[in-house]
Design a protein around this motif. Structure first.
Motif, PDB file in Angstrom:
ATOM      1  N   LEU A 165       0.828  -1.200   0.000  1.00 45.83           N
ATOM      2  CA  LEU A 165       0.000   0.000   0.000  1.00 45.83           C
ATOM      3  C   LEU A 165       0.866   1.256   0.000  1.00 45.83           C
ATOM      4  O   LEU A 165       0.569   2.238  -0.690  1.00 45.83           O
ATOM      5  CB  LEU A 165      -0.932  -0.009   1.216  1.00 45.83           C
ATOM      6  N   ASP A 166       1.946   1.218   0.756  1.00 40.86           N
ATOM      7  CA  ASP A 166       2.859   2.357   0.795  1.00 40.86           C
ATOM      8  C   ASP A 166       3.560   2.536  -0.546  1.00 40.86           C
ATOM      9  O   ASP A 166       3.702   3.662  -1.054  1.00 40.86           O
ATOM     10  CB  ASP A 166       3.880   2.164   1.913  1.00 40.86           C
ATOM     11  N   ALA A 167       3.987   1.420  -1.140  1.00 37.99           N
ATOM     12  CA  ALA A 167       4.689   1.487  -2.434  1.00 37.99           C
ATOM     13  C   ALA A 167       3.779   2.019  -3.537  1.00 37.99           C
ATOM     14  O   ALA A 167       4.231   2.739  -4.439  1.00 37.99           O
ATOM     15  CB  ALA A 167       5.218   0.104  -2.807  1.00 37.99           C
ATOM     16  N   SER A 168       2.494   1.676  -3.475  1.00 35.44           N
ATOM     17  CA  SER A 168       1.577   2.134  -4.512  1.00 35.44           C
ATOM     18  C   SER A 168       1.078   3.553  -4.255  1.00 35.44           C
ATOM     19  O   SER A 168       0.698   4.259  -5.183  1.00 35.44           O
ATOM     20  CB  SER A 168       0.384   1.178  -4.621  1.00 35.44           C
ATOM     21  N   ALA A 169       1.093   3.978  -2.986  1.00 32.53           N
ATOM     22  CA  ALA A 169       0.655   5.338  -2.663  1.00 32.53           C
ATOM     23  C   ALA A 169       1.714   6.368  -3.048  1.00 32.53           C
ATOM     24  O   ALA A 169       1.389   7.512  -3.393  1.00 32.53           O
ATOM     25  CB  ALA A 169       0.342   5.451  -1.174  1.00 32.53           C
ATOM     26  N   LEU A 170       2.977   5.977  -2.988  1.00 35.57           N
ATOM     27  CA  LEU A 170       4.079   6.854  -3.370  1.00 35.57           C
ATOM     28  C   LEU A 170       5.021   6.039  -4.257  1.00 35.57           C
ATOM     29  O   LEU A 170       6.080   5.592  -3.811  1.00 35.57           O
ATOM     30  CB  LEU A 170       4.803   7.361  -2.115  1.00 35.57           C
ATOM     31  N   PRO A 171       4.636   5.834  -5.504  1.00 40.10           N
ATOM     32  CA  PRO A 171       5.363   4.901  -6.377  1.00 40.10           C
ATOM     33  C   PRO A 171       6.631   5.492  -6.981  1.00 40.10           C
ATOM     34  O   PRO A 171       6.813   5.496  -8.201  1.00 40.10           O
ATOM     35  CB  PRO A 171       4.323   4.572  -7.450  1.00 40.10           C
ATOM     36  N   ILE A 172       7.500   5.972  -6.107  1.00 41.87           N
ATOM     37  CA  ILE A 172       8.745   6.567  -6.584  1.00 41.87           C
ATOM     38  C   ILE A 172       9.926   5.611  -6.461  1.00 41.87           C
ATOM     39  O   ILE A 172      11.028   5.915  -6.901  1.00 41.87           O
ATOM     40  CB  ILE A 172       9.064   7.875  -5.830  1.00 41.87           C
ATOM     41  N   HIS A 173       9.698   4.465  -5.821  1.00 42.85           N
ATOM     42  CA  HIS A 173      10.788   3.505  -5.680  1.00 42.85           C
ATOM     43  C   HIS A 173      10.226   2.086  -5.640  1.00 42.85           C
ATOM     44  O   HIS A 173       9.047   1.863  -5.355  1.00 42.85           O
ATOM     45  CB  HIS A 173      11.623   3.781  -4.421  1.00 42.85           C
ATOM     46  N   VAL A 174      11.085   1.128  -5.923  1.00 50.18           N
ATOM     47  CA  VAL A 174      10.752  -0.287  -5.800  1.00 50.18           C
ATOM     48  C   VAL A 174      11.083  -0.705  -4.374  1.00 50.18           C
ATOM     49  O   VAL A 174      12.198  -0.479  -3.896  1.00 50.18           O
ATOM     50  CB  VAL A 174      11.558  -1.146  -6.791  1.00 50.18           C
ATOM     51  N   VAL A 175      10.112  -1.306  -3.690  1.00 50.02           N
ATOM     52  CA  VAL A 175      10.342  -1.778  -2.326  1.00 50.02           C
ATOM     53  C   VAL A 175      10.669  -3.267  -2.372  1.00 50.02           C
ATOM     54  O   VAL A 175       9.938  -4.050  -2.988  1.00 50.02           O
ATOM     55  CB  VAL A 175       9.112  -1.535  -1.432  1.00 50.02           C
ATOM     56  N   VAL A 176      11.771  -3.653  -1.725  1.00 45.60           N
ATOM     57  CA  VAL A 176      12.189  -5.059  -1.699  1.00 45.60           C
ATOM     58  C   VAL A 176      12.135  -5.547  -0.253  1.00 45.60           C
ATOM     59  O   VAL A 176      12.792  -4.987   0.624  1.00 45.60           O
ATOM     60  CB  VAL A 176      13.617  -5.239  -2.256  1.00 45.60           C
ATOM     61  N   LEU A 177      11.329  -6.579  -0.022  1.00 44.13           N
ATOM     62  CA  LEU A 177      11.130  -7.132   1.326  1.00 44.13           C
ATOM     63  C   LEU A 177      11.788  -8.498   1.420  1.00 44.13           C
ATOM     64  O   LEU A 177      11.481  -9.404   0.648  1.00 44.13           O
ATOM     65  CB  LEU A 177       9.625  -7.251   1.610  1.00 44.13           C
ATOM     66  N   GLU A 178      12.684  -8.652   2.382  1.00 50.74           N
ATOM     67  CA  GLU A 178      13.367  -9.935   2.613  1.00 50.74           C
ATOM     68  C   GLU A 178      12.736 -10.633   3.814  1.00 50.74           C
ATOM     69  O   GLU A 178      12.589 -10.056   4.885  1.00 50.74           O
ATOM     70  CB  GLU A 178      14.851  -9.687   2.881  1.00 50.74           C
ATOM     71  N   LEU A 179      12.402 -11.902   3.616  1.00 46.87           N
ATOM     72  CA  LEU A 179      11.772 -12.690   4.671  1.00 46.87           C
ATOM     73  C   LEU A 179      12.577 -13.956   4.942  1.00 46.87           C
ATOM     74  O   LEU A 179      13.336 -14.424   4.100  1.00 46.87           O
ATOM     75  CB  LEU A 179      10.339 -13.056   4.273  1.00 46.87           C
ATOM     76  N   VAL A 232       8.689  -6.218  -4.261  1.00 45.81           N
ATOM     77  CA  VAL A 232       9.394  -7.458  -4.567  1.00 45.81           C
ATOM     78  C   VAL A 232       9.683  -8.161  -3.251  1.00 45.81           C
ATOM     79  O   VAL A 232      10.311  -7.577  -2.358  1.00 45.81           O
ATOM     80  CB  VAL A 232      10.716  -7.185  -5.326  1.00 45.81           C
ATOM     81  N   THR A 233       9.206  -9.393  -3.087  1.00 46.37           N
ATOM     82  CA  THR A 233       9.476 -10.128  -1.851  1.00 46.37           C
ATOM     83  C   THR A 233      10.413 -11.289  -2.160  1.00 46.37           C
ATOM     84  O   THR A 233      10.220 -12.015  -3.143  1.00 46.37           O
ATOM     85  CB  THR A 233       8.178 -10.635  -1.201  1.00 46.37           C
ATOM     86  N   VAL A 234      11.421 -11.459  -1.318  1.00 41.73           N
ATOM     87  CA  VAL A 234      12.447 -12.477  -1.562  1.00 41.73           C
ATOM     88  C   VAL A 234      12.713 -13.276  -0.298  1.00 41.73           C
ATOM     89  O   VAL A 234      12.724 -12.737   0.806  1.00 41.73           O
ATOM     90  CB  VAL A 234      13.774 -11.835  -2.051  1.00 41.73           C
ATOM     91  N   SER A 235      12.912 -14.563  -0.456  1.00 43.93           N
ATOM     92  CA  SER A 235      13.413 -15.385   0.645  1.00 43.93           C
ATOM     93  C   SER A 235      14.884 -15.067   0.852  1.00 43.93           C
ATOM     94  O   SER A 235      15.623 -14.853  -0.116  1.00 43.93           O
ATOM     95  CB  SER A 235      13.256 -16.878   0.331  1.00 43.93           C
ATOM     96  N   GLU A 236      15.312 -15.075   2.099  1.00 48.11           N
ATOM     97  CA  GLU A 236      16.707 -14.736   2.400  1.00 48.11           C
ATOM     98  C   GLU A 236      17.684 -15.685   1.728  1.00 48.11           C
ATOM     99  O   GLU A 236      18.830 -15.330   1.472  1.00 48.11           O
ATOM    100  CB  GLU A 236      16.922 -14.762   3.910  1.00 48.11           C
ATOM    101  N   GLY A 237      17.231 -16.907   1.392  1.00 43.79           N
ATOM    102  CA  GLY A 237      18.142 -17.915   0.860  1.00 43.79           C
ATOM    103  C   GLY A 237      18.094 -18.102  -0.643  1.00 43.79           C
ATOM    104  O   GLY A 237      18.635 -19.107  -1.140  1.00 43.79           O
ATOM    105  N   ILE A 238      17.486 -17.183  -1.397  1.00 43.44           N
ATOM    106  CA  ILE A 238      17.435 -17.392  -2.849  1.00 43.44           C
ATOM    107  C   ILE A 238      18.848 -17.393  -3.441  1.00 43.44           C
ATOM    108  O   ILE A 238      19.752 -16.737  -2.932  1.00 43.44           O
ATOM    109  CB  ILE A 238      16.541 -16.349  -3.563  1.00 43.44           C
ATOM    110  N   TYR A 239      19.002 -18.138  -4.522  1.00 47.62           N
ATOM    111  CA  TYR A 239      20.328 -18.289  -5.133  1.00 47.62           C
ATOM    112  C   TYR A 239      20.234 -18.095  -6.644  1.00 47.62           C
ATOM    113  O   TYR A 239      19.163 -18.169  -7.250  1.00 47.62           O
ATOM    114  CB  TYR A 239      20.914 -19.662  -4.811  1.00 47.62           C
ATOM    115  N   GLY A 240      21.377 -17.837  -7.243  1.00 51.20           N
ATOM    116  CA  GLY A 240      21.437 -17.561  -8.670  1.00 51.20           C
ATOM    117  C   GLY A 240      21.571 -18.810  -9.516  1.00 51.20           C
ATOM    118  O   GLY A 240      21.579 -19.934  -9.006  1.00 51.20           O
ATOM    119  N   LEU A 241      21.727 -18.599 -10.829  1.00 47.02           N
ATOM    120  CA  LEU A 241      21.864 -19.720 -11.755  1.00 47.02           C
ATOM    121  C   LEU A 241      23.147 -20.511 -11.510  1.00 47.02           C
ATOM    122  O   LEU A 241      23.259 -21.672 -11.911  1.00 47.02           O
ATOM    123  CB  LEU A 241      21.838 -19.200 -13.197  1.00 47.02           C
TER     124      LEU A 241
END
Length: 387
Positions: A165-179, A232-241
């Motif tokens: 809701l905050d990201a869409s109310a002020l869409p000036i940046h991409v918010v990335v949430l790590e869980l 953008v929500t990401v798991s703390e353990g995501i890995y690359g190719l």
């Protein structure tokens, strides 16, 4: 003569781990078959040191507060017991004349529990050993779900919705949430609920699939361009190719696992440097597993129930098992408890089903059919006025 029991916590606490402790204590008192109720101070560390807390005469009014107390009231640890430790474990069990041992934890704790059971049998010790499931990661096998997950998932869903809701109310940046979620993406998947509760764009990345960072950035750029805000929500353990984590603290915990962290900041840095967009990283960290205000009522009730069931099972002579949950979701959610062999649970990790992941960064309906009953009802309906 009544029995003496010992309860210990292992690994990261959850918002409802103390509910299971309350279930054990209250069931022990109600049984009329228990003499002494002990708890290990800081889990395996307390057992090795012979440092036990006597809960036998703790007032019922204090025990009743456990269900509203986050973290571990008796203390936990990340100590992986070795073969050299087990003689000391046996010494403590004998010293306090323990008849029933309960270990409340996740994969590594169930492995420890299984080894204690095997050792007791080998040494001829008359000991009942029952594992009590606990992990916000929801990655224990043979059980439909784990106590602690429902509350962590509810926290992830509502926190993500608020950020969206905050990201869409002020869409000036991409918010990335790590869980949290080193190898299993169950909790991060719940954050995709933000896309159902808000009109913000949401992309979700789990550790079950490798991340193509170029494609991730292309998807971020495309979704951000829609002008509705992007979370953008990401798991703390995501890995690359290449199979390597996108971020790594360089720390190894007491169980020998690499401690992940910094993933949201890494993704944020890539967004800023390669896309030229503003971005900010958010990480609730421990709040995601310890928040009492976000506790799921079904999660709290089931955590208490598995504690009671563990005690009752041990008094019936059961041993070498973990309490597990069976669940039906239609026509209404209902659960029941059963015992699963520790040897089949120990060190087995249940991953998020790949078929529940849509297009690499979306979460399908099947997950929400599974998880919503565990997260509890009463999700807010927000006023969305911008269209």
């Amino acid at each position: 003569m009544g029995k003496n029991i010992l309860v210990a916590h292992g690994g990261g606490p959850t918002a409802v781990i103390n509910c299971s402790l309350q279930g054990v204590v209250e069931a022990a008192r109600a049984s009329g078959q228990v003499d002494k109720i002990y708890a290990a101070r800081f889990g395996a560390e307390g057992i090795l040191a012979g440092d036990l807390i006597d809960l036998t005469d703790v007032p019922a009014s204090t025990i009743s507060k456990l269900s509203r107390t986050p973290a571990s009231a008796i203390g936990s640890c990340r100590r992986k017991l070795t073969d050299a430790d087990f003689p000391t474990v046996l010494e403590t069990l004998r010293k306090f004349e323990i008849d029933c041992f309960f270990y409340n934890g996740g994969n590594d704790s169930m492995d420890t529990c299984n080894k204690v059971d095997e050792l007791a049998r080998k040494e001829g010790l008359d000991l009942r050993v029952i594992g009590i499931p606990k992990t916000m990661d929801n990655d224990l096998d043979l059980t439909d779900h784990c106590p602690g997950f429902g509350s962590a998932a509810r926290y992830a869903a509502l926190s993500a919705a608020e950020l969206a809701l905050d990201a869409s109310a002020l869409p000036i940046h991409v918010v990335v949430l790590e869980l949290m979620g080193r190898n299993a993406g169950w909790v991060t998947a719940a954050s995709a609920m933000a896309g159902r509760l808000t009109d913000c764009q949401v992309l979700t990345y789990l550790p079950e699939l490798p991340v193509d960072e170029d494609k991730m950035l292309a998807d971020i750029e495309r979704c951000y361009a829609k002008g509705k805000g992007l979370l953008v929500t990401v798991s703390e353990g995501i890995y690359g190719l290449d199979g390597e984590p996108l971020a790594d603290t360089g720390i190894v915990d007491g169980f020998g696992h690499k401690v992940p962290g910094g993933t949201a900041q890494h993704v944020t840095d890539q967004i800023v440097q390669k896309l030229g967009l503003k971005s900010r990283a958010e990480k609730p960290g421990l709040l995601g597993r310890a928040s009492i205000p976000y506790v799921s009522v079904p999660d709290r009730e089931e955590a208490y129930a598995v504690g009671r069931f563990a005690l009752e099972s041990a008094l019936k002579g059961e041993s070498g098992s973990m309490v597990a949950i069976a669940a039906e979701r239609a026509p209404v959610y209902q659960s029941s408890l059963f015992l699963a062999p520790l040897a089949e649970v120990a060190n087995v990790e249940k991953k998020f089903p790949l078929e529940w992941i849509a297009d690499g960064n979306g979460i399908g309906d099947a997950f929400f059919d599974y998880a919503l009953p565990l997260m509890g009802g009463d999700f807010p309906e927000y006023a969305l006025l911008r269209g």
